[in-house]
Design a protein around this motif. Structure first.
Motif, mmCIF file in Angstrom:
data_model
loop_
_atom_site.group_PDB
_atom_site.id
_atom_site.type_symbol
_atom_site.label_atom_id
_atom_site.label_comp_id
_atom_site.label_asym_id
_atom_site.label_seq_id
_atom_site.Cartn_x
_atom_site.Cartn_y
_atom_site.Cartn_z
ATOM 1 N N VAL A 37 15.774 3.760 -41.860
ATOM 2 C CA VAL A 37 14.426 4.000 -40.965
ATOM 3 C C VAL A 37 14.868 5.105 -40.115
ATOM 4 O O VAL A 37 16.265 5.258 -39.377
ATOM 5 C CB VAL A 37 14.242 2.832 -40.447
ATOM 6 N N GLU A 38 14.013 5.634 -39.623
ATOM 7 C CA GLU A 38 13.852 6.880 -38.216
ATOM 8 C C GLU A 38 15.005 7.632 -38.812
ATOM 9 O O GLU A 38 16.032 8.021 -37.930
ATOM 10 C CB GLU A 38 14.157 6.178 -37.016
ATOM 11 N N LEU A 39 15.104 8.204 -39.962
ATOM 12 C CA LEU A 39 16.060 9.133 -40.588
ATOM 13 C C LEU A 39 15.876 10.661 -40.194
ATOM 14 O O LEU A 39 14.705 11.583 -40.482
ATOM 15 C CB LEU A 39 15.849 9.091 -42.041
ATOM 16 N N PRO A 40 16.700 11.048 -39.238
ATOM 17 C CA PRO A 40 16.664 12.462 -38.958
ATOM 18 C C PRO A 40 16.814 13.344 -40.076
ATOM 19 O O PRO A 40 17.826 13.012 -40.786
ATOM 20 C CB PRO A 40 17.585 12.850 -37.708
ATOM 21 N N ILE A 41 16.067 14.353 -40.150
ATOM 22 C CA ILE A 41 16.327 15.285 -41.463
ATOM 23 C C ILE A 41 16.021 16.662 -40.806
ATOM 24 O O ILE A 41 15.083 17.021 -40.346
ATOM 25 C CB ILE A 41 15.405 15.038 -42.626
ATOM 26 N N ALA A 42 16.658 17.783 -41.685
ATOM 27 C CA ALA A 42 16.554 18.947 -41.247
ATOM 28 C C ALA A 42 16.989 19.805 -42.518
ATOM 29 O O ALA A 42 17.789 19.448 -43.341
ATOM 30 C CB ALA A 42 17.258 19.396 -40.027
#
Length: 135
Positions: A37-42
């Protein structure tokens, strides 16, 4: 208790919506592990840096499901009616997750919290043209 910039009343409404969603039989698959959950991705797409935060990422044996919560008071009835900005956001997430999990299929869903409808977004509505226009 208020959460972030939300009023106490709106925080309470959202908590009740979430609890109802969590308890809904047709949505149980969203709350089965493994998930993030609320996974930062870039990452970089077509030479452009893209960043975001995925609300919920379900990791299954052969596929990954991206779930984005939307709290709109009037949810879209069909995937084609989803606002352009939401489709662009999911197009970016879709490509970044495909890059992370190249051997799995990737599906994108919007969970409309007001109606409890988990709407799968067809691949033809998630394309690189949206990413190029947005970045």
């Amino acid at each position: 208790k208020a959460y972030g910039d939300l009023s106490k009343e709106r925080s309470q409404e959202l908590y009740i919506e979430y609890k109802d969603l969590r308890d809904a039989p047709h949505l149980q698959y969203l709350f089965q592990e493994p998930y993030m959950v609320e996974l930062p991705i870039a990452g970089t797409i077509q030479g452009k840096t893209c960043i975001g935060r995925i609300d919920r990422l379900l990791i299954q044996e052969d596929q990954v499901i991206i779930v984005d919560y939307k709290t709109d008071q009037t949810p879209a009835n069909r995937p084609e009616d989803i606002p352009e900005g939401y489709r662009t956001q999911l197009s970016i997430y879709n490509q970044l997750v495909k890059d992370l999990f190249p051997k799995k299929s990737v599906a994108c869903q919007i969970l409309w919290t007001k109606s409890g409808n988990a709407m799968t977004i067809p691949a033809h509505l998630l394309n690189s043209e949206r990413i190029t226009d947005a970045a």
